[in-house]
Scaffold this active site. Sequence first.
Site, PDB file in Angstrom:
ATOM      1  N   CYS A 184       0.828  -1.195   0.000  1.00  0.00           N
ATOM      2  CA  CYS A 184       0.000   0.000   0.000  1.00  0.00           C
ATOM      3  C   CYS A 184       0.864   1.249   0.000  1.00  0.00           C
ATOM      4  CB  CYS A 184      -0.956   0.035   1.180  1.00  0.00           C
ATOM      5  SG  CYS A 184      -2.038  -1.385   1.322  1.00  0.00           S
ATOM      6  N   ARG A 244       5.861  -0.514  -4.536  1.00  0.00           N
ATOM      7  CA  ARG A 244       5.501  -1.210  -3.305  1.00  0.00           C
ATOM      8  C   ARG A 244       4.506  -2.341  -3.567  1.00  0.00           C
ATOM      9  NH1 ARG A 244       6.664   1.687   1.469  1.00  0.00           N
ATOM     10  NH2 ARG A 244       4.875   0.824   2.543  1.00  0.00           N
ATOM     11  N   TRP A 302      -3.074  -2.636  -1.505  1.00  0.00           N
ATOM     12  CA  TRP A 302      -2.715  -4.040  -1.682  1.00  0.00           C
ATOM     13  C   TRP A 302      -3.696  -4.828  -0.817  1.00  0.00           C
ATOM     14  CZ3 TRP A 302      -0.530  -8.204   1.155  1.00  0.00           C
ATOM     15  CH2 TRP A 302       0.095  -9.198   0.389  1.00  0.00           C
ATOM     16  N   ASN A 331      -2.857   2.120   5.642  1.00  0.00           N
ATOM     17  CA  ASN A 331      -1.979   0.970   5.419  1.00  0.00           C
ATOM     18  C   ASN A 331      -1.990   0.120   6.680  1.00  0.00           C
ATOM     19  OD1 ASN A 331      -1.291   2.230   3.051  1.00  0.00           O
ATOM     20  ND2 ASN A 331       0.827   2.651   3.605  1.00  0.00           N
ATOM     21  N   GLY A 332      -2.056  -1.197   6.534  1.00  0.00           N
ATOM     22  CA  GLY A 332      -2.004  -2.077   7.698  1.00  0.00           C
ATOM     23  C   GLY A 332      -3.226  -2.959   7.819  1.00  0.00           C
ATOM     24  N   GLU A 389      18.786 -17.508  -2.956  1.00  0.00           N
ATOM     25  CA  GLU A 389      18.490 -16.167  -3.467  1.00  0.00           C
ATOM     26  C   GLU A 389      18.264 -16.190  -4.971  1.00  0.00           C
ATOM     27  OE1 GLU A 389      17.911 -12.015  -3.719  1.00  0.00           O
ATOM     28  OE2 GLU A 389      17.576 -13.545  -2.185  1.00  0.00           O
ATOM     29  N   LYS A 427      14.763 -15.060  -6.798  1.00  0.00           N
ATOM     30  CA  LYS A 427      14.668 -14.035  -7.842  1.00  0.00           C
ATOM     31  C   LYS A 427      13.859 -14.558  -9.027  1.00  0.00           C
ATOM     32  CE  LYS A 427      15.743 -10.861  -5.982  1.00  0.00           C
ATOM     33  NZ  LYS A 427      15.652 -11.468  -4.750  1.00  0.00           N
ATOM     34  N   GLU A 443      10.118 -14.939  -8.096  1.00  0.00           N
ATOM     35  CA  GLU A 443       9.473 -13.646  -7.836  1.00  0.00           C
ATOM     36  C   GLU A 443       9.045 -12.944  -9.116  1.00  0.00           C
ATOM     37  OE1 GLU A 443      11.163 -11.509  -3.838  1.00  0.00           O
ATOM     38  OE2 GLU A 443      12.564 -11.692  -5.505  1.00  0.00           O
ATOM     39  N   HIS A 447      19.057 -37.068  -1.486  1.00  0.00           N
ATOM     40  CA  HIS A 447      18.109 -37.418  -0.424  1.00  0.00           C
ATOM     41  C   HIS A 447      16.689 -36.965  -0.760  1.00  0.00           C
ATOM     42  CE1 HIS A 447      21.317 -38.805   2.165  1.00  0.00           C
ATOM     43  NE2 HIS A 447      21.970 -37.672   1.960  1.00  0.00           N
ATOM     44  N   LYS A 499       6.966  -4.282  -1.903  1.00  0.00           N
ATOM     45  CA  LYS A 499       8.365  -3.993  -1.607  1.00  0.00           C
ATOM     46  C   LYS A 499       8.638  -4.037  -0.110  1.00  0.00           C
ATOM     47  CE  LYS A 499      12.564  -2.817  -2.573  1.00  0.00           C
ATOM     48  NZ  LYS A 499      13.448  -3.818  -3.166  1.00  0.00           N
TER      49      LYS A 499
END
Length: 608
Positions: A2, A27, A74, A100-101, A481, A485, A488, A504, A603
């Site tokens: 948001c 964001r 969001w 926001n929240g 990482e 990437k 995402e 395994h 973000k």
Amino acid sequence: MCGIVGYIGPKSPLEILLEGLKKLEYRGYDSAGIAIISGNTLFTERSAGKITNLEEKLAVKKISGEYGIGHTRWATHGRPTEENAHPHTDCKKEIVVVHNGILENYTELKLQLEKRGHLFKTETDTEVMAHLLEEENDDLLQAMRNVCKKLKGIYAFAAASLRDTGKIVVARMGPPIVIGLGENENFVASDIPAILHHTRNIIYLEDGEAAEVSDKKVFVTDFEGNIKTKFPQRITWNPIQAEKAGFKHFMEKEIFEQPRALRDTLLGRLSLEKGSIYLEELKELEGKLKDCDSVHFVACGTSLHASLCGKYIVEEVAKVPCYADYASEFRYRDPLVSEKDLTVFVSQSGETADTLAALREAKEKKARTLAICNVVGSMLTREADGTIFTHAGPEIGVASTKAFTTQLVAIILLALKLSEIKKSSTREKREEYIESLMQIPKLAEETLKLEKEIEKIAKSYSRFNNFLYLGRGIHYPIALEGALKLKEISYIHAEAYPAGEMKHGPIALIDENLPIVALAMKDRVYDKVVSNLEEVKARDGKVISLTQKSEEKLQKVSDVVIEIPETAPIFQGILSVIPLQLLAYHIAILRGCDVDQPRNLAKSVTVE
């Protein structure tokens, strides 16, 4: 998650709000809206989807006013529709709120308000706030303070009212709110880039604070009404740094900014002559680190991967036992930390909800707390006992790149400083590490020259829907990482595994349709990784290998070999992650994905 923007002053609020909301697109959001007040008239417009949809609706209307607030949403409560988009109003359409929240007790409050005759038009938790403010008879600032005391959860609010005009009121409990100071104008926002084109003088609200913002003044109190004296901080990076500077995407720009960012993180912190590390931010903590029993890294997402690398770095360089935890798990598992432990909280934004909660958990247990962060003045840096700033500059792309590599450098600096304080390494060894570290920015520049080669590889592999990344030692977190990437920004399923663990379980997945990205670094486990890749090739897997210098036995088990510059093994991850960033970027572009704003992601994750 948001975004909030507000403006009050002589300029057109509509233009400033739309401009600010666009600066916050990174964001992540699914709808947008604005509210403008002109005299005793309140105008609102909302739209699902991108801000361009909102602009199209506004283009056919003539809107002017003295001030206003805007929001990118969001979805948390309610679908991502126009009806659920912010701003929200009360029954009389006199009060307007953006948020926001998450309000945890909104259902209970909503039932109470409905019993008192309030009519709700949305599925959101935010609308509760507008109706609660409607019931207050005080001025808007006092009304905001009164209502905030009734709320459970985390929130950042901006509100305006036709009953108390000429001001915007904001409040914070969790997600960030900043106030920008101008000449006969003031701004509010959830993040600095939204208002950086207009002012660099910023006031940060703390949790439990509210502020009244007019064109001439800013008045800050806590929720009890006690006046809080605030001193603005000057933001040193300029608006141009937050633009694309000729690159197609912010992510691409930020990948190529890494040499500069690495230099800035190292600047003024190394002395090869004395074999010393200078971290002025740690002065208050330094004396307490001599008897440090262990180091606990706590983080989320990409920052957790930097922390997992940190476990290897700290143990090898400083000879101190080290652990790495997901912040979301650390805060709930009653962690065994004490005043003899150093807890290190890693976050690009410094506003990540789980990381902040974990920091507070550590402080309750009397552990020493250190932040590694990119944003000066963020909540994490204000609450920790000390901070190492990464100086990466603004990172706009949702998928973190330069924040990750600068976090690795900051962790290395911490490890070297610990080794110096605890005398766990010789001066000669530190000088050796420092000399290698000083070469890293130049080697990062050399690594970036591989882009054309990696773009060709991406063309050959962009059709695959599953990838497996393998690494050993410190390169297992780098593999994590790299996989993150790819998933995402390209929406390809990607998994990372320690190469030695492949037999395994994951070996069952390997066939001609599963590309393997292998970090085959020339270190003490190189031969082991090559052996693991022989198992892959025996099952027709396609192998992309990353190494410092190719040789025949690696070429035999690889379809493609990418060669990167060599540095000290413990620092190699800073360089080896760069090709993985580029590979993910180019695969995502070829698949037509929005690399800067991938779906469902934000973000700064300011909710639990």
